[in-house]
Design a protein around this motif. Structure first.
Motif, PDB file in Angstrom:
ATOM      1  N   HIS A   1      -3.388  55.341  35.169  1.00  0.00           N
ATOM      2  CA  HIS A   1      -3.994  54.169  34.185  1.00  0.00           C
ATOM      3  C   HIS A   1      -3.736  52.895  35.031  1.00  0.00           C
ATOM      4  O   HIS A   1      -4.486  52.029  34.851  1.00  0.00           O
ATOM      5  N   MET A   2      -2.492  52.934  35.575  1.00  0.00           N
ATOM      6  CA  MET A   2      -2.233  51.596  36.323  1.00  0.00           C
ATOM      7  C   MET A   2      -3.199  51.130  37.268  1.00  0.00           C
ATOM      8  O   MET A   2      -3.547  50.142  37.448  1.00  0.00           O
ATOM      9  N   GLN A   3      -3.595  52.476  38.225  1.00  0.00           N
ATOM     10  CA  GLN A   3      -4.626  52.391  39.092  1.00  0.00           C
ATOM     11  C   GLN A   3      -6.129  51.733  38.520  1.00  0.00           C
ATOM     12  O   GLN A   3      -6.711  50.779  39.115  1.00  0.00           O
ATOM     13  N   LEU A   4      -6.401  52.125  37.416  1.00  0.00           N
ATOM     14  CA  LEU A   4      -7.694  51.872  36.728  1.00  0.00           C
ATOM     15  C   LEU A   4      -7.532  50.155  36.351  1.00  0.00           C
ATOM     16  O   LEU A   4      -8.587  49.598  36.395  1.00  0.00           O
ATOM     17  N   ILE A   5      -6.417  49.792  35.742  1.00  0.00           N
ATOM     18  CA  ILE A   5      -6.408  48.303  35.092  1.00  0.00           C
ATOM     19  C   ILE A   5      -6.475  47.502  36.396  1.00  0.00           C
ATOM     20  O   ILE A   5      -6.799  46.635  36.388  1.00  0.00           O
ATOM     21  N   GLU A   6      -5.737  47.844  37.510  1.00  0.00           N
ATOM     22  CA  GLU A   6      -5.664  47.179  38.519  1.00  0.00           C
ATOM     23  C   GLU A   6      -7.178  47.067  39.115  1.00  0.00           C
ATOM     24  O   GLU A   6      -7.570  45.903  39.317  1.00  0.00           O
ATOM     25  N   LYS A   7      -7.999  47.947  39.351  1.00  0.00           N
ATOM     26  CA  LYS A   7      -9.377  47.874  39.741  1.00  0.00           C
ATOM     27  C   LYS A   7     -10.222  47.066  38.811  1.00  0.00           C
ATOM     28  O   LYS A   7     -11.136  46.541  39.387  1.00  0.00           O
ATOM     29  N   ALA A   8     -10.111  47.477  37.571  1.00  0.00           N
ATOM     30  CA  ALA A   8     -10.930  46.647  36.473  1.00  0.00           C
ATOM     31  C   ALA A   8     -10.641  45.303  36.589  1.00  0.00           C
ATOM     32  O   ALA A   8     -11.776  44.665  36.523  1.00  0.00           O
ATOM     33  N   SER A   9      -9.379  44.912  36.891  1.00  0.00           N
ATOM     34  CA  SER A   9      -9.027  43.406  36.915  1.00  0.00           C
ATOM     35  C   SER A   9      -9.681  42.723  37.893  1.00  0.00           C
ATOM     36  O   SER A   9     -10.251  41.683  38.020  1.00  0.00           O
ATOM     37  N   ILE A  10      -9.371  43.414  39.342  1.00  0.00           N
ATOM     38  CA  ILE A  10      -9.875  42.997  40.590  1.00  0.00           C
ATOM     39  C   ILE A  10     -11.500  42.795  40.608  1.00  0.00           C
ATOM     40  O   ILE A  10     -12.047  41.774  40.955  1.00  0.00           O
ATOM     41  N   GLU A  11     -12.113  43.844  40.156  1.00  0.00           N
ATOM     42  CA  GLU A  11     -13.714  43.963  40.118  1.00  0.00           C
ATOM     43  C   GLU A  11     -14.021  43.477  39.126  1.00  0.00           C
ATOM     44  O   GLU A  11     -15.587  43.433  38.913  1.00  0.00           O
ATOM     45  N   GLN A  12     -13.436  42.829  38.098  1.00  0.00           N
ATOM     46  CA  GLN A  12     -13.962  42.289  36.979  1.00  0.00           C
ATOM     47  C   GLN A  12     -14.821  43.129  36.097  1.00  0.00           C
ATOM     48  O   GLN A  12     -16.043  42.953  35.722  1.00  0.00           O
ATOM     49  N   TRP A  13     -14.777  44.544  35.732  1.00  0.00           N
ATOM     50  CA  TRP A  13     -15.486  45.504  35.151  1.00  0.00           C
ATOM     51  C   TRP A  13     -15.711  44.838  33.910  1.00  0.00           C
ATOM     52  O   TRP A  13     -15.023  44.379  33.132  1.00  0.00           O
ATOM     53  N   PRO A  14     -16.935  44.954  33.329  1.00  0.00           N
ATOM     54  CA  PRO A  14     -17.430  44.500  31.992  1.00  0.00           C
ATOM     55  C   PRO A  14     -16.937  45.360  30.835  1.00  0.00           C
ATOM     56  O   PRO A  14     -17.848  45.981  30.207  1.00  0.00           O
ATOM     57  N   ILE A  15     -15.656  45.416  30.879  1.00  0.00           N
ATOM     58  CA  ILE A  15     -15.123  46.407  29.730  1.00  0.00           C
ATOM     59  C   ILE A  15     -13.647  45.915  29.430  1.00  0.00           C
ATOM     60  O   ILE A  15     -13.145  45.493  30.564  1.00  0.00           O
ATOM     61  N   ASN A  16     -13.191  45.958  28.401  1.00  0.00           N
ATOM     62  CA  ASN A  16     -11.738  45.765  28.248  1.00  0.00           C
ATOM     63  C   ASN A  16     -10.799  47.068  28.441  1.00  0.00           C
ATOM     64  O   ASN A  16     -11.282  48.350  27.772  1.00  0.00           O
ATOM     65  N   LEU A  17      -9.802  47.000  28.892  1.00  0.00           N
ATOM     66  CA  LEU A  17      -8.843  48.174  29.214  1.00  0.00           C
ATOM     67  C   LEU A  17      -7.546  47.737  28.614  1.00  0.00           C
ATOM     68  O   LEU A  17      -7.009  46.817  28.949  1.00  0.00           O
ATOM     69  N   LEU A  18      -6.920  48.609  27.660  1.00  0.00           N
ATOM     70  CA  LEU A  18      -5.566  48.150  26.983  1.00  0.00           C
ATOM     71  C   LEU A  18      -4.762  49.572  27.481  1.00  0.00           C
ATOM     72  O   LEU A  18      -4.763  50.538  26.628  1.00  0.00           O
ATOM     73  N   LEU A  19      -3.754  49.210  28.381  1.00  0.00           N
ATOM     74  CA  LEU A  19      -2.855  50.114  28.841  1.00  0.00           C
ATOM     75  C   LEU A  19      -1.682  50.277  27.715  1.00  0.00           C
ATOM     76  O   LEU A  19      -1.338  49.215  27.569  1.00  0.00           O
ATOM     77  N   THR A  20      -1.520  51.471  27.036  1.00  0.00           N
ATOM     78  CA  THR A  20      -0.466  51.397  26.381  1.00  0.00           C
ATOM     79  C   THR A  20       0.541  52.626  26.764  1.00  0.00           C
ATOM     80  O   THR A  20       0.250  53.885  26.648  1.00  0.00           O
ATOM     81  N   ALA A  21       1.849  52.214  27.116  1.00  0.00           N
ATOM     82  CA  ALA A  21       2.716  53.108  27.600  1.00  0.00           C
ATOM     83  C   ALA A  21       4.110  53.273  26.654  1.00  0.00           C
ATOM     84  O   ALA A  21       4.339  52.028  26.487  1.00  0.00           O
ATOM     85  N   VAL A  22       4.387  54.560  26.318  1.00  0.00           N
ATOM     86  CA  VAL A  22       5.324  54.486  25.251  1.00  0.00           C
ATOM     87  C   VAL A  22       6.432  55.542  25.517  1.00  0.00           C
ATOM     88  O   VAL A  22       6.253  56.480  26.404  1.00  0.00           O
TER      89      VAL A  22
END
Length: 539
Positions: A147-168
């Motif tokens: 999930h950390m890898q996904l949110i990193e890629k999304a933020s750098i590549e500016q994917w047109p979707i919101n990702l909300l990482l939730t670690a508990v």
């Protein structure tokens, strides 16, 4: 220029090993500090340096925190919630290798010196070089790393979707972390005007049997609830046994009928819940003497698909009444044989009935005092506190004895299933199609059998069956509660897609390297890109 930190198999593996090295056994200092370490790790990403307010810690009790990290595209409303837990179970079973339990590379290497002690299957996997061993590698820090890898890629590549990482924290015991996260997710939804479209967990693919090596995708998660009973008999001296009734005698009748009882089995979509078993049975005599044990308690594990807490309590009471009828008949036969009058028949009542009786007899203030007295014992967990509250009330209401008092003990995990959701059906087909490019046959399971935090989203209980749990859980609203109303607000389907591994909660816990670091990153990215970003080419 943006620099990827976790975009290769090698850097992803390094990230996993670092996360695993942060020893985070449930209810330890390591669990309490993990979320702060994770926050500092995510602060290394440029996106969260520019948007620090979207990286937040939320109180989860006992000094622990849930972490949320929101990547938000300026033009996107649709949001995928990425759920993972970071606590692990204990490591005593590693023996002399325990110091290496949280160091996967070193442990995997060292295990070659002890391979003759491993089960055959684990030894074969070790010698293959295809697995990484260690506590938390499979369950489930690899999911967090993905999930950390996904949110990193999304933020750098500016994917047109919101990702909300939730670690508990605390998934392995009471899911306090996820129960706290529910309220945070509702707040974040409202604050940022998000529309939740998918709750995606990446718990590992669990085997369906000792020799099963297939990989699975899960479109739901099994539920779990814990009916319990406090048995109250009549004390006596062992030299005069027929002047009393041991609680152990009463308990034996209910436990005999609860173990493997088919009345609790549910079937849905070709799958069945495991049968119930007892998780604990004990008398409440805390020191040796020749006084007979007249109070006892038992906890029973029941799995759920469709049933609510109210449904299970109804079945539990039915079984308990059958058990006590058998108990009373057996006891009456003994009294007739020994020509004694006996102490009366064992009655069955729910905790809510005991509570009403006690408040009528003692007054609400005295009942509150008795409860507070028990709740003040921090060394007792919620299960022990539940039983002790009932015990204290029965001591003050012995006119109800002999009796079996039925209650619920935490935790409670509602079942959730999205198999019929067209969006999930499309997602399953997409992931299976992508998996085939790796020569993986990914089978669908409708209910994840490992129990997970997805139980606390997309809750649907139009009959308010949960209120039976509230009324019959002695610690409800004090040390344990479930945000049922907020859970009902988190309307989006659930899916679990995670790496392949083996032997969770065992000293041979291990993660399949190819699945974790090469295949699963592609499966997860393809899933999000094609469902939400409409991109076809995924490297």
């Amino acid at each position: 220029m943006n620099q990827y930190k976790w975009n290769t198999s090698e850097t992803l593996r390094e990230l996993l090993c670092e996360l695993v090295s942060w020893d985070s056994q449930t209810l330890t200092d390591g669990e309490r500090t993990f979320s702060s370490k994770l926050k500092m790790k995510l602060e290394q990403l440029r996106y969260f340096q520019e948007h620090p307010q979207q990286l937040t810690l939320h109180d989860a009790g006992l000094g622990r925190s849930t972490l949320t990290a929101l990547y938000r595209h300026p033009d996107a409303v649709e949001t995928v919630v990425l759920i993972s837990h970071f606590d692990t179970v204990q490591t005593e079973e590693y023996g002399v290798l325990e110091p290496l339990a949280y160091h996967p590379e070193e442990l995997t290497k060292k295990l070659h010196e002890f391979k003759h002690e491993l089960p055959l299957a684990a030894r074969v996997d070790l010698e293959s070089g295809d697995y990484l061993f260690g506590r938390g590698t499979m369950d489930m820090k690899m999911g967090l790393a993905l999930h950390m890898q996904l949110i990193e890629k999304a933020s750098i590549e500016q994917w047109p979707i919101n990702l909300l990482l939730t670690a508990v924290p605390d998934e392995e015991v009471n899911s306090a972390g996820m129960r706290a996260a529910v309220k945070a997710l509702v707040r974040l939804r409202d604050e940022y005007r998000l529309t939740y479209k998918l709750f995606l967990n990446s718990e590992p693919s669990f085997s369906q049997g000792p020799t099963d090596t297939k990989e699975y995708i899960y479109s739901g998660t099994i539920g779990k609830i814990m009916p319990a009973a406090l048995f109250y008999g009549k004390e006596t001296h062992v030299g005069e046994p027929l002047k009393g009734m041991t609680a152990n005698y009463i308990a034996s009748f209910l436990t005999q009928r609860m173990e493997w009882n088919e009345k609790f089995r549910e079937t849905d979509l070709g799958e069945s819940t495991p049968l119930p078993v007892s998780l604990q049975q004990k008398d409440l005599k805390f020191q040796y003497s020749t006084q007979t044990p007249y109070r006892a308690a038992a906890l029973y594990n029941v799995f759920l698909f469709k049933r609510t807490a109210a449904d299970v309590m109804d079945v539990f009471e039915e079984v308990a009444r059958e058990a006590m009828t058998a108990c009373n008949e057996s006891y009456q036969a003994i009294c007739e044989r020994e020509q004694v009058k006996g102490i009366g028949e064992v009655r069955v009542l729910r905790y809510e009935q005991l509570l009403a009786h006690a408040e009528d007899k003692l007054g609400a203030a005295e009942v509150d005092r008795l409860r507070a007295q028990v709740l003040a014992h921090d060394e007792w967990d919620d299960r022990e506190k539940s039983l002790r509250i009932v015990d204290d009330l029965m001591i003050q209401c012995q006119e109800l004895a002999p009796a079996a008092v039925l209650l619920y003990a935490p935790p409670y995990y509602p079942a959730v299933n999205s198999s019929h959701d067209p969006f999930i059906q499309e997602a399953v087909r997409l992931v299976q199609e992508t998996a085939r490019s790796f020569d993986i046959s990914l089978e669908q399971i409708h209910y994840f059998n490992g129990i997970c935090d997805l139980s606390y989203v997309n809750y649907d209980d139009s009959a308010n069956g949960w209120t039976s749990f509230e009324r019959n859980t002695p610690v409800w609203g004090e040390t344990y509660s479930i945000p049922f109303e907020e859970m009902g607000e988190l309307k989006a389907p659930v899916l679990n897609v995670g790496p392949f591994g083996k032997d969770a909660h065992q000293k041979t816990e291990r993660l399949h390297v190819e699945s974790a670091f090469k295949e699963m990153p592609v499966l997860l990215e393809t899933l999000i890109q094609k469902l939400f970003c409409k991109k076809i080419d995924v490297a």
